[in-house]
Design an enzyme around this catalytic site. Structure first.
Site, PDB file in Angstrom:
ATOM      1  N   GLU A 174      -9.460  65.416 -64.253  1.00 11.36           N
ATOM      2  CA  GLU A 174      -8.044  65.754 -64.468  1.00 11.36           C
ATOM      3  C   GLU A 174      -7.575  65.410 -65.863  1.00 11.36           C
ATOM      4  O   GLU A 174      -7.247  64.246 -66.150  1.00 11.36           O
ATOM      5  CB  GLU A 174      -7.170  65.003 -63.457  1.00 11.36           C
ATOM      6  CG  GLU A 174      -7.329  65.484 -62.035  1.00 11.36           C
ATOM      7  CD  GLU A 174      -6.427  64.737 -61.058  1.00 11.36           C
ATOM      8  OE1 GLU A 174      -5.783  63.741 -61.467  1.00 11.36           O
ATOM      9  OE2 GLU A 174      -6.370  65.147 -59.896  1.00 11.36           O
ATOM     10  N   GLU A 263     -10.153  68.567 -55.228  1.00  9.34           N
ATOM     11  CA  GLU A 263      -9.505  67.330 -54.756  1.00  9.34           C
ATOM     12  C   GLU A 263      -8.105  67.661 -54.257  1.00  9.34           C
ATOM     13  O   GLU A 263      -7.346  68.336 -54.952  1.00  9.34           O
ATOM     14  CB  GLU A 263      -9.410  66.303 -55.902  1.00  9.34           C
ATOM     15  CG  GLU A 263      -8.851  64.962 -55.443  1.00  9.34           C
ATOM     16  CD  GLU A 263      -8.633  63.975 -56.592  1.00  9.34           C
ATOM     17  OE1 GLU A 263      -9.567  63.738 -57.378  1.00  9.34           O
ATOM     18  OE2 GLU A 263      -7.497  63.463 -56.697  1.00  9.34           O
TER      19      GLU A 263
HETATM   20  C1  IDC Z   1      -6.373  56.944 -57.362  1.00 10.32           C
HETATM   21  C2  IDC Z   1      -6.724  56.028 -56.197  1.00 10.32           C
HETATM   22  C3  IDC Z   1      -6.104  54.648 -56.447  1.00 10.32           C
HETATM   23  C4  IDC Z   1      -6.559  54.141 -57.804  1.00 10.32           C
HETATM   24  C5  IDC Z   1      -6.239  55.162 -58.885  1.00 10.32           C
HETATM   25  C6  IDC Z   1      -6.770  54.709 -60.265  1.00 10.32           C
HETATM   26  O1  IDC Z   1      -6.276  56.598 -54.999  1.00 10.32           O
HETATM   27  O2  IDC Z   1      -6.479  53.753 -55.435  1.00 10.32           O
HETATM   28  O3  IDC Z   1      -5.895  52.924 -58.086  1.00 10.32           O
HETATM   29  O4  IDC Z   1      -6.837  56.407 -58.573  1.00 10.32           O
HETATM   30  O5  IDC Z   1      -6.401  55.612 -61.251  1.00 10.32           O
HETATM   31  C7  IDC Z   1      -5.795  61.884 -58.571  1.00 10.32           C
HETATM   32  C8  IDC Z   1      -7.056  61.336 -59.134  1.00 10.32           C
HETATM   33  C9  IDC Z   1      -7.565  60.177 -58.323  1.00 10.32           C
HETATM   34  C10 IDC Z   1      -6.418  59.291 -57.838  1.00 10.32           C
HETATM   35  C11 IDC Z   1      -5.565  60.121 -56.877  1.00 10.32           C
HETATM   36  C12 IDC Z   1      -4.395  59.348 -56.263  1.00 10.32           C
HETATM   37  O6  IDC Z   1      -8.060  62.312 -59.280  1.00 10.32           O
HETATM   38  O7  IDC Z   1      -8.462  59.434 -59.119  1.00 10.32           O
HETATM   39  O8  IDC Z   1      -6.992  58.185 -57.157  1.00 10.32           O
HETATM   40  N1  IDC Z   1      -5.091  61.313 -57.589  1.00 10.32           N
HETATM   41  O9  IDC Z   1      -3.534  58.907 -57.271  1.00 10.32           O
HETATM   42  N2  IDC Z   1      -5.176  62.980 -58.964  1.00 10.32           N
HETATM   43  C13 IDC Z   1      -4.039  63.098 -58.275  1.00 10.32           C
HETATM   44  C14 IDC Z   1      -3.950  62.035 -57.387  1.00 10.32           C
END
Ligand code: IDC
Length: 341
Positions: A174, A263
């Site tokens: 992303e 995702e």
């Molecule tokens: C989030 C995890 C969270 C962690 C964070 C770190 O759920 O526990 O602390 O990353 O950056 C994304 C991302 C994905 C995110 C997720 C939720 O690809 O890495 O994971 N998210 O925020 N894109 C949109 C949402």
């Protein structure tokens, strides 16, 4: 009559031959049925006229989970093994699994390349063994800063696995909102794609888009040219993203872009909050109507509502429904009910 001169046992065999032939046929077809996997059924994936298709050129619509970040010492790394893949194949009927290889943060590929690569390889090897598609994702929000490492990783994977139909490369999870598609993401993608294509001429490559893989319309206005089997990622979190994002995605589809939902979450974009079932229904209808593929966030026992396992659940599967979170049970029902074509 012509059997008269044959000895008795031979005559019996000849007389029974229709039964024998039928039994062999039934056994072989049962065997084929039992052996059929998402990859044996769909074969090589490609992109034709803006649609990801299987070897028979029918739309391929895969469904499965995304693993959590793979960083050393983080909550998700323990799921990078064959037991997890087996659980999703056998108990969730998944056709694809996504390895979100950390390329950012402590304990990621940037500082611990071999550890992280080995975790991903364990998942890829298991997926190949079990006939699942597997996405190897460069899980970063700033991949252009580490393009050399990215090329090194994808070249290694392409060389090792590019001959299998299973592997799907996702070269940038992303990009941020301020990271420009035309001047930053597209050039990064072209370079990484070239390094993969030098070793693997045809497996599917997924390209991340601006604003956390949402601005697929920008990619549609200025797509990558001259390479085959490229799809663009569309990510959504149902609690946060709704009709406006689907309209953007529809614009990209109408312009002929192939999309892949590598995702998504049923909750808010921070990975937490309430499950929004109404919004999920609308998104799944969109995915179904356009025969897209999708992977849901995420396989972890962290205390956040997008986690599919309850905190404290230690097993690597199979899990009873009481070990799954509300989101875990919901995602299991969605994935288990999905058919790949
Ligand atoms: C989030 C995890 C969270 C962690 C964070 C770190 O759920 O526990 O602390 O990353 O950056 C994304 C991302 C994905 C995110 C997720 C939720 O690809 O890495 O994971 N998210 O925020 N894109 C949109 C949402």
């Amino acid at each position: 009559m012509r059997f008269r001169n044959l000895s008795r046992p031979i005559k019996d065999i000849v007389a029974l031959s229709p039964v024998i032939i039928l039994s062999v046929f039934v056994l072989v077809s049962l065997g084929t049925e039992a052996d059929s996997t998402p990859v044996s059924l769909n074969g090589n994936l490609s992109v034709v006229d803006g649609q990801v298709v299987n070897q028979s050129l029918e739309p391929a619509s895969l469904a499965g989970p995304s693993l959590f970040w793979s960083n050393n010492g983080w909550e998700g790394e323990r799921y990078y093994n064959s037991q997890t893949v087996k659980t999703f194949k056998t108990h969730w009927n998944a056709s694809v699994i996504r390895a979100a290889m950390a390329a950012q943060g402590e304990g990621s590929y940037l500082t611990h390349p071999e550890d992280n690569r080995r975790k991903v390889e364990a998942v890829v090897d298991a997926a190949i063994d079990m006939g699942l598609y597997v996405i190897v994702d460069w899980h970063s929000h700033q991949a252009e800063k580490n393009i050399e490492e990215s090329i090194e990783f994808f070249s290694y994977m392409a060389k090792k696995y590019g001959h299998t139909p299973n592997i799907i490369y996702e070269i940038y999870n992303e990009p941020l909102r301020e990271t420009d598609w035309g001047s930053v993401i597209k050039p990064y993608s072209e370079k990484v794609i070239a390094s993969i294509r030098a070793l693997d001429p045809d497996n599917l490559i997924l390209v991340g888009t601006q604003s956390w893989s949402q601005d697929v319309d920008l990619a549609a206005e200025n797509p990558i040219k001259g390479v085959t089997n490229i799809a663009y990622t569309l990510h959504f979190y149902a609690g946060t993203h709704k009709l406006a994002l689907r309209e953007k995605a529809q614009k990209a589809l109408d312009a002929g872009l192939a999309l892949f939902v590598s995702e998504w979450g049923s909750v808010n974009a921070n990975g937490d909050g309430e499950i929004d079932r109404e919004s999920v229904d609308q998104w799944l209808r969109f995915i179904r109507d356009n025969q897209l593929s999708h992977c849901t966030w995420s396989v972890v026992n962290k205390d956040e509502s997008s986690a599919i396992l309850k905190p404290g659940v230690a097993s690597l599967g199979p899990w009873s429904d009481s070990e799954l979170t509300d989101n875990g049970r919901y995602m299991k029902s969605i994935i288990a009910g999905w058919t790949s074509q």
